[in-house]
Design an enzyme around this catalytic site. Structure first.
Site, PDB file in Angstrom:
ATOM      1  N   THR A 139       0.896  -1.083  -0.003  1.00  0.00           N
ATOM      2  CA  THR A 139      -0.112   0.110  -0.022  1.00  0.00           C
ATOM      3  C   THR A 139       0.864   1.213  -0.041  1.00  0.00           C
ATOM      4  OG1 THR A 139      -1.383   1.597   1.607  1.00  0.00           O
ATOM      5  CG2 THR A 139      -0.121  -0.354   2.472  1.00  0.00           C
ATOM      6  N   ASP A 140       0.332   2.422  -0.466  1.00  0.00           N
ATOM      7  CA  ASP A 140       1.105   3.682  -0.534  1.00  0.00           C
ATOM      8  C   ASP A 140       1.127   4.286   1.080  1.00  0.00           C
ATOM      9  OD1 ASP A 140      -1.739   4.309   0.086  1.00  0.00           O
ATOM     10  OD2 ASP A 140      -1.935   5.827  -1.432  1.00  0.00           O
ATOM     11  N   GLU A 141       0.300   3.525   1.937  1.00  0.00           N
ATOM     12  CA  GLU A 141       0.385   4.153   3.362  1.00  0.00           C
ATOM     13  C   GLU A 141       1.786   3.747   3.976  1.00  0.00           C
ATOM     14  OE1 GLU A 141      -3.075   3.638   5.756  1.00  0.00           O
ATOM     15  OE2 GLU A 141      -4.427   3.410   3.789  1.00  0.00           O
ATOM     16  N   TYR A 163      -1.539  -0.308  11.139  1.00  0.00           N
ATOM     17  CA  TYR A 163      -1.701  -1.046   9.835  1.00  0.00           C
ATOM     18  C   TYR A 163      -0.407  -0.867   8.840  1.00  0.00           C
ATOM     19  CZ  TYR A 163      -3.377  -1.645   4.877  1.00  0.00           C
ATOM     20  OH  TYR A 163      -3.495  -1.790   3.560  1.00  0.00           O
ATOM     21  N   LYS A 167       2.351  -3.608   7.045  1.00  0.00           N
ATOM     22  CA  LYS A 167       2.583  -3.692   5.882  1.00  0.00           C
ATOM     23  C   LYS A 167       4.106  -3.045   5.393  1.00  0.00           C
ATOM     24  CE  LYS A 167      -0.318  -4.561   3.300  1.00  0.00           C
ATOM     25  NZ  LYS A 167      -0.847  -6.119   2.936  1.00  0.00           N
ATOM     26  N   LEU A 203     -14.599   4.436   3.609  1.00  0.00           N
ATOM     27  CA  LEU A 203     -15.451   5.573   3.298  1.00  0.00           C
ATOM     28  C   LEU A 203     -16.172   5.545   2.301  1.00  0.00           C
ATOM     29  CD1 LEU A 203     -15.392   8.701   3.917  1.00  0.00           C
ATOM     30  CD2 LEU A 203     -13.779   8.977   1.997  1.00  0.00           C
TER      31      LEU A 203
HETATM   32  N1  LIG Z   1      -8.123  -1.370  -0.060  1.00  0.00           N
HETATM   33  C1  LIG Z   1      -7.212  -0.812  -0.624  1.00  0.00           C
HETATM   34  O1  LIG Z   1      -7.461   0.629  -0.713  1.00  0.00           O
HETATM   35  C2  LIG Z   1      -6.027  -1.071  -0.616  1.00  0.00           C
HETATM   36  C3  LIG Z   1      -5.147  -0.134  -1.122  1.00  0.00           C
HETATM   37  C4  LIG Z   1      -3.546  -0.845  -1.208  1.00  0.00           C
HETATM   38  C5  LIG Z   1      -3.304  -2.004  -0.717  1.00  0.00           C
HETATM   39  N2  LIG Z   1      -4.385  -2.781  -0.460  1.00  0.00           N
HETATM   40  C6  LIG Z   1      -3.997  -4.125   0.054  1.00  0.00           C
HETATM   41  O2  LIG Z   1      -4.527  -5.046  -0.480  1.00  0.00           O
HETATM   42  C7  LIG Z   1      -5.018  -6.117   0.184  1.00  0.00           C
HETATM   43  C8  LIG Z   1      -6.487  -6.481  -0.092  1.00  0.00           C
HETATM   44  O3  LIG Z   1      -7.156  -5.239   0.525  1.00  0.00           O
HETATM   45  P1  LIG Z   1      -8.721  -5.297   0.590  1.00  0.00           P
HETATM   46  O4  LIG Z   1      -9.138  -3.944   0.829  1.00  0.00           O
HETATM   47  O5  LIG Z   1      -9.288  -6.399  -0.433  1.00  0.00           O
HETATM   48  O6  LIG Z   1      -9.016  -6.125   2.037  1.00  0.00           O
HETATM   49  P2  LIG Z   1     -10.046  -6.697   2.931  1.00  0.00           P
HETATM   50  O7  LIG Z   1     -10.220  -6.495   4.214  1.00  0.00           O
HETATM   51  O8  LIG Z   1     -11.513  -6.405   1.896  1.00  0.00           O
HETATM   52  O9  LIG Z   1      -9.876  -8.273   2.588  1.00  0.00           O
HETATM   53  C9  LIG Z   1      -9.052  -9.015   3.188  1.00  0.00           C
HETATM   54  C10 LIG Z   1      -9.286 -10.303   3.102  1.00  0.00           C
HETATM   55  O10 LIG Z   1      -8.047 -11.105   3.564  1.00  0.00           O
HETATM   56  C11 LIG Z   1      -8.553 -12.167   4.415  1.00  0.00           C
HETATM   57  N3  LIG Z   1      -7.628 -12.344   5.478  1.00  0.00           N
HETATM   58  C12 LIG Z   1      -7.221 -11.561   6.515  1.00  0.00           C
HETATM   59  N4  LIG Z   1      -6.241 -12.238   7.310  1.00  0.00           N
HETATM   60  C13 LIG Z   1      -6.130 -13.218   6.778  1.00  0.00           C
HETATM   61  C14 LIG Z   1      -5.423 -14.584   7.367  1.00  0.00           C
HETATM   62  N5  LIG Z   1      -4.554 -14.483   8.102  1.00  0.00           N
HETATM   63  N6  LIG Z   1      -5.734 -15.691   6.668  1.00  0.00           N
HETATM   64  C15 LIG Z   1      -6.184 -15.859   5.474  1.00  0.00           C
HETATM   65  N7  LIG Z   1      -7.187 -14.652   5.045  1.00  0.00           N
HETATM   66  C16 LIG Z   1      -6.921 -13.458   5.883  1.00  0.00           C
HETATM   67  C17 LIG Z   1      -9.923 -11.587   5.085  1.00  0.00           C
HETATM   68  O11 LIG Z   1     -10.852 -12.569   5.637  1.00  0.00           O
HETATM   69  C18 LIG Z   1     -10.562 -10.844   3.999  1.00  0.00           C
HETATM   70  O12 LIG Z   1     -11.147 -11.616   3.132  1.00  0.00           O
HETATM   71  C19 LIG Z   1      -4.330  -6.069   1.567  1.00  0.00           C
HETATM   72  O13 LIG Z   1      -3.084  -6.818   1.719  1.00  0.00           O
HETATM   73  C20 LIG Z   1      -4.232  -4.418   1.732  1.00  0.00           C
HETATM   74  O14 LIG Z   1      -3.380  -4.046   2.683  1.00  0.00           O
HETATM   75  C21 LIG Z   1      -5.575  -2.383  -0.155  1.00  0.00           C
END
Ligand SMILES: NC(=O)c1ccc[n+]([C@@H]2O[C@H](COP(=O)([O-])OP(=O)(O)OC[C@H]3O[C@@H](n4cnc5c(N)ncnc54)[C@H](O)[C@@H]3O)[C@@H](O)[C@H]2O)c1
Length: 345
Positions: A139-141, A163, A167, A203
């Site tokens: 992530t950009d964070e 968080y 990451k 959001l």
């Molecule tokens: N949403 C964003 O804007 C964004 C931006 C950049 C990066 N990311 C990254 O992308 C990835 C997915 O994000 P998202 O928004 O889809 O998240 P989300 O919370 O919607 O989904 C995460 C999924 O991971 C599963 N999970 C969590 N811990 C687990 C474990 N120990 N074993 C198996 N499954 C597990 C959860 O059950 C869930 O289904 C993450 O790694 C996040 O850091 C998200």
């Protein structure tokens, strides 16, 4: 052999039938990625391992759950024996699985350390030993708040939230394995995603759901926090390129050149939904709230040929439409998920 390992998985690895292990595929981005690959490509067999934690929803994958090219395994990426078995039967792991909500990490960081550090490390260690490719979704964070500049792939990691720190920790482990063992890992870092299937706590879906019910929409502080919003489908395109063409040990920033403050985002949604702007309510800010994230994505554009295809107005309209057409996903959501200050509760 564990009895929860599906029998269909074989070790055949022809390029035209690549076997992917997707982790966290019941969540927002993972489910969009799986649907995209199964609908638009014919070259992948996908096993999805997900622990069904907050953010997951099996209904996200309802439309492809009977596909012959898709299997689901319930389990945690921290389960070493399970992951050894699953990884031995795939060509590449794409690690989406994570605890992903900053507010919850402020309330209790512990589960974030488990999934985001221990979980990522478990995959990293096994893929390295089994000589498989890992794609880490970051992530950009990890760069923290930037007043005016945009982070490049080499910018300093400076996370603010628990968080983001987990990451960044996973990224440091990946870097150490690349240097020490030459692991075949590609890391992508993306800006804020929006689109169908995002959990109601975030959001944009939260705003759509509350506005639909004519309820007040809380915005932290004065609403001036800036994020670079990218449509989830564009992120998924970039991940596929990184998976197929990314260089081992490299990082790829993915951004949309679409920096907008939260107040403007919420106002746009209310406009699309024909709802009054006075639904907006400014509330106490969350601690450590980064003002602005920004990244430069020249490397993936020039190096791998990625470009975004969806502009913000188009993507936001599609997103609102999806939530309004799929009320069964969110209508029974517990009210605490839509709380005004979730980091406190
Ligand atoms: N949403 C964003 O804007 C964004 C931006 C950049 C990066 N990311 C990254 O992308 C990835 C997915 O994000 P998202 O928004 O889809 O998240 P989300 O919370 O919607 O989904 C995460 C999924 O991971 C599963 N999970 C969590 N811990 C687990 C474990 N120990 N074993 C198996 N499954 C597990 C959860 O059950 C869930 O289904 C993450 O790694 C996040 O850091 C998200």
């Amino acid at each position: 052999m564990y009895n929860f390992i599906p029998y269909f998985i074989s070790t055949d690895k022809s390029e035209s039938n690549m076997k992917l292990l997707v982790t966290g595929g019941l969540g927002f981005i993972g489910s969009n990625f799986i649907i995209k690959l199964l609908k638009e490509k014919n070259d992948f067999e996908i096993t999805n391992v997900d622990a069904e934690l907050p953010g997951s929803d099996k209904r996200n994958l309802g439309e492809i759950q009977n596909s012959e090219k898709y299997k689901f395994v319930k389990g945690s990426i921290t389960n070493k024996r399970l992951m050894e078995e699953l990884i031995s039967k795939c060509d590449t792991v794409i690690n989406f699985a994570a605890e992903s909500f900053v507010d919850r990490s402020i309330n209790d960081a512990d589960p974030f350390l488990v999934s985001n550090i221990r979980g990522a490390f478990t995959i990293l260690d096994i893929t390295t030993k089994q000589h498989k490719r890992m794609v880490q979704i970051s992530t950009d964070e990890v760069f923290g708040s930037l007043a005016s500049t945009s982070a490049t792939e080499d910018s300093k990691l400076n996370p603010s939230s628990p968080y983001a720190a987990t990451k960044a920790a996973a990224e440091l482990l990946i870097n150490s394995y690349s240097v020490t063992y030459g692991s075949d890992v590609v890391t992508t870092r993306c800006t804020n995603n929006y689109g169908p299937r995002q959990f109601a706590e975030k959001l944009i879906p939260k705003t759509i759901i509350l506005a639909n019910q004519n309820q007040k929409i809380p915005i932290y502080g004065n609403g001036s926090n800036i994020r670079d919003w990218i449509y989830v489908d564009d992120h998924c395109d970039a991940i596929l390129l990184a998976l197929l063409k990314g260089k081992s040990g490299e990082y790829y920033n993915i951004s949309a050149n679409n920096e907008i403050d939260n107040l403007t985002v919420v106002k746009k949604i209310l406009e699309i939904m024909n709802k009054p702007q006075d639904l907006i309510e400014l509330v106490e800010d969350r601690p450590g709230h980064d003002l602005r994230y920004s990244m430069n994505s020249t490397k993936i554009s020039k190096g791998l040929g990625w470009k975004k295809n969806t502009n913000f107005n188009e993507g936001l309209n599609k997103t609102v439409e999806w939530y309004l057409q799929n009320p069964e996903i969110w209508k029974d959501i517990p009210s605490k998920i839509l709380d005004t200050t979730p980091w406190k509760t």
